[in-house]
Motif scaffolding. Structure first.
Motif, PDB file in Angstrom:
ATOM      1  N   UNK A   1       0.870  -1.181   0.000  1.00 32.64           N
ATOM      2  CA  UNK A   1       0.000   0.000   0.000  1.00 32.64           C
ATOM      3  C   UNK A   1       0.906   1.229   0.000  1.00 32.64           C
ATOM      4  N   UNK A   2       0.763   2.065  -1.045  1.00 34.06           N
ATOM      5  CA  UNK A   2       1.548   3.294  -1.119  1.00 34.06           C
ATOM      6  C   UNK A   2       1.047   4.257  -0.048  1.00 34.06           C
TER       7      UNK A   2
ATOM      8  N   UNK B   1      -3.468   6.671   1.482  1.00 34.42           N
ATOM      9  CA  UNK B   1      -3.143   5.270   1.217  1.00 34.42           C
ATOM     10  C   UNK B   1      -3.687   4.912  -0.155  1.00 34.42           C
ATOM     11  N   UNK B   2      -2.918   4.149  -0.931  1.00 35.25           N
ATOM     12  CA  UNK B   2      -3.389   3.712  -2.260  1.00 35.25           C
ATOM     13  C   UNK B   2      -2.917   2.284  -2.506  1.00 35.25           C
TER      14      UNK B   2
ATOM     15  N   UNK C   1      -7.829  -2.389 -10.555  1.00 38.94           N
ATOM     16  CA  UNK C   1      -8.585  -1.413  -9.755  1.00 38.94           C
ATOM     17  C   UNK C   1      -7.599  -0.668  -8.863  1.00 38.94           C
ATOM     18  N   UNK C   2      -7.992   0.500  -8.428  1.00 36.78           N
ATOM     19  CA  UNK C   2      -7.156   1.311  -7.531  1.00 36.78           C
ATOM     20  C   UNK C   2      -8.068   1.870  -6.446  1.00 36.78           C
TER      21      UNK C   2
ATOM     22  N   UNK D   1      -2.111   8.328  -9.666  1.00 42.48           N
ATOM     23  CA  UNK D   1      -2.866   9.589  -9.837  1.00 42.48           C
ATOM     24  C   UNK D   1      -3.098   9.901 -11.315  1.00 42.48           C
ATOM     25  N   UNK D   2      -2.140   9.460 -12.161  1.00 43.93           N
ATOM     26  CA  UNK D   2      -2.268   9.736 -13.601  1.00 43.93           C
ATOM     27  C   UNK D   2      -3.382   8.905 -14.233  1.00 43.93           C
ATOM     28  N   UNK D   3      -3.808   7.831 -13.555  1.00 48.53           N
ATOM     29  CA  UNK D   3      -4.813   6.924 -14.124  1.00 48.53           C
ATOM     30  C   UNK D   3      -6.235   7.365 -13.766  1.00 48.53           C
ATOM     31  N   UNK D   4      -6.358   8.154 -12.697  1.00 47.64           N
ATOM     32  CA  UNK D   4      -7.703   8.572 -12.257  1.00 47.64           C
ATOM     33  C   UNK D   4      -8.276   9.553 -13.283  1.00 47.64           C
TER      34      UNK D   4
END
Length: 375
Positions: free
Chosen positions: A158-159, A169-170, A176-177, A248-251
Motif C-alpha cells: 500500500x503506497x 493510502x493507495x 482497480x485502484x 494519480x495519472x490513471x484517475x
C-alpha cells in the motif's frame, strides 16, 4: 522466571501475536513466541523477519525472565484451559516451562530467548500520531485492492504518502485502484513515500480494536521498516522496495455519465448477480439509461451457460449519455462493502475506459475500476 496471568488475557495475547509466526522457517526459533517479563507486565512477541507483532498483558511477576515457546503447542494448550489463573515457571537450565492451570500441569521445552531476533524499539517522539478508528477505516478501504500476485511484490503493498498535513493510502492490483485520504489533526514536519505490505496493514487493523486510542507511526531512518505503536501492542514491518505505479495519472478527470445509486441496493444487486456471474469469470453487464421524463434506470445482468441468467433492475439518478459497460462483479461488491455512505456515484466515459466509484458526500475516498471486455 515465575509468573501468573489470566487465561483469557494470555489466550488473547497469543492469538494476537501468533499471526506473525512462520511455522515453516528454517530457523526453529521463528516458530516460537517470545515470553518475557517487562516492567511488571508480560510481553509476547512473534516475528517472521518481515512482520513482527508484540503485545503486553497484565501479570503477577514473582521472578523476572524470558524464554521462547513453540507457538502452536503453547497456544493450543492455553486455549484448552478454563477461565482461571495460569501459573508459569521456567527452569532455565533446561529451558523448560512448567505451565499449570486448574488440575492441569504441563512441561514444555522452549528455546533460549537470546536466539530470538531483536525487536526494534520505536522513537515515539519522532512518530506521527493517528486516531485508531480513522486509520483503521482507511486501511479497510484500500487493502482489499492490493495484489496477491507474489511475482509483483510492489503491488502487494500500500503506497503510503504523508505530505502537506495529509496522509493518503493507495493500493492497486492492476485492475482497480483504491485511494483514501485523511487530513492530519496537527501538522507533521516529515514527508514520507513508503510502500507498506498490505498484509501488515491488515494485521494492524485486526489488532487495533480499541477505537478511542491513538497509534503512533514511526519510520526509523535508513532501516527500511515502519513501526506502529499502540497502547498495549506494537507491529513492525519491513517496507517494500520498488517503484509504485503513478496511480494519480490513471484517475480520470472528467466523465460523460454520472450515476447515483443507493449503496445498499447496488450492493445487494451485485451479490445476486454474482451467484450466476461466478461461473463466468465474474462478468456482469450494466446498462445505464438516462430517461428524460422519469428516474434513470440500471439493468445489471449476468449469464452462465451451465447455470442460467440473472437480471436486476435498479432506479438511479443518471446524468449524461446512456452506456453499456461490463465489470468484475466481485470487485464492485468488495468496494461497496467498505463504503459507509447511503449513496454512491458511478462515473463513466466509455465501455473500455476506467470508471470511478465514490461515496456521495465524502471526497476522501476514490475507487477506480477497469471495465471488462463486452462479449
Amino acid at each position: 522466571m515465575k509468573v501468573s496471568v489470566s487465561q483469557q488475557q494470555l489466550a488473547h495475547g497469543l492469538g494476537m501475536v501468533s499471526r506473525a509466526v512462520n511455522p515453516r522457517s528454517t530457523l526453529p526459533v521463528l516458530a516460537n513466541i517470545l515470553i518475557a517479563s517487562d516492567e511488571g507486565r508480560l510481553r509476547l512477541s512473534a516475528t517472521n523477519l518481515e512482520l513482527g507483532i508484540t503485545c503486553w498483558i497484565p501479570a503477577q511477576i514473582t521472578e523476572e525472565g524470558s524464554v521462547t515457546m513453540p507457538a502452536r503447542t503453547f497456544s493450543d494448550l492455553i486455549s484448552t484451559f478454563p477461565n482461571d489463573t495460569v501459573y508459569m515457571e521456567l527452569t532455565t537450565r533446561t529451558q523448560t516451562m512448567t505451565v499449570r492451570c486448574g488440575t492441569n500441569s504441563t512441561d514444555i521445552k522452549g528455546i533460549d530467548a537470546q536466539e530470538f531476533p531483536p525487536i526494534p524499539v520505536p522513537d515515539l517522539s519522532a512518530g506521527l500520531t493517528l486516531t485508531m478508528t480513522d486509520f483503521r477505516e482507511m486501511i479497510q478501504q484500500v487493502v482489499f485492492a492490493a495484489s496477491t500476485d507474489e511475482t509483483r511484490p510492489v503491488l502487494q503493498g500500500v503506497m503510503t504518502t504523508i505530505a502537506n498535513n495529509e496522509v493518503s493510502l493507495a493500493a492497486t492490483d492492476g485492475f482497480r485502484i483504491s485511494i483514501r485520504k485523511m487530513n492530519l489533526a496537527a501538522p507533521f514536519e516529515k514527508n514520507y513515500n513508503i510502500i507498506i505490505p498490505a498484509r501488515a496493514l491488515s494485521e494492524l487493523a485486526r489488532i487495533a480494536t480499541d477505537g478511542d486510542q491513538t497509534l503512533t507511526m514511526n519510520v526509523p531512518p535508513g532501516r527500511g521498516q515502519v513501526i506502529f505503536h499502540l497502547k498495549n501492542a506494537e507491529l513492525v514491518s519491513q517496507l517494500i522496495d520498488g517503484n509504485f505505479p503513478d496511480y494519480r495519472a490513471i484517475v480520470p478527470r472528467s466523465f460523460k455519465t454520472h450515476t447515483v445509486l443507493t449503496r445498499s441496493e447496488f450492493l445487494n444487486a451485485c451479490k445476486q448477480a454474482e451467484i450466476i456471474a461466478r461461473e463466468t469469470n465474474n462478468v456482469i453487464r450494466m446498462e445505464i439509461k438516462n430517461n428524460p421524463d422519469r428516474p434513470g434506470e440500471i439493468k445489471i445482468s449476468a449469464q452462465a451457460e451451465q447455470t442460467g441468467t440473472s437480471d436486476v433492475d435498479l432506479d438511479a439518478n443518471v446524468d449524461g449519455i446512456d452506456i453499456t459497460i461490463a465489470f468484475n462483479v466481485r470487485f464492485l461488491r468488495e468496494v461497496l462493502d467498505v463504503m459507509k455512505t447511503h449513496s454512491v456515484v458511478l462515473e463513466t466515459n466509455a465501455n473500455n475506459t476506467p470508471a470511478v466509484l465514490k461515496p456521495v458526500g465524502d471526497e476522501n475516498f476514490t475507487h477506480v475500476i477497469m471495465p471488462m471486455h463486452l462479449g
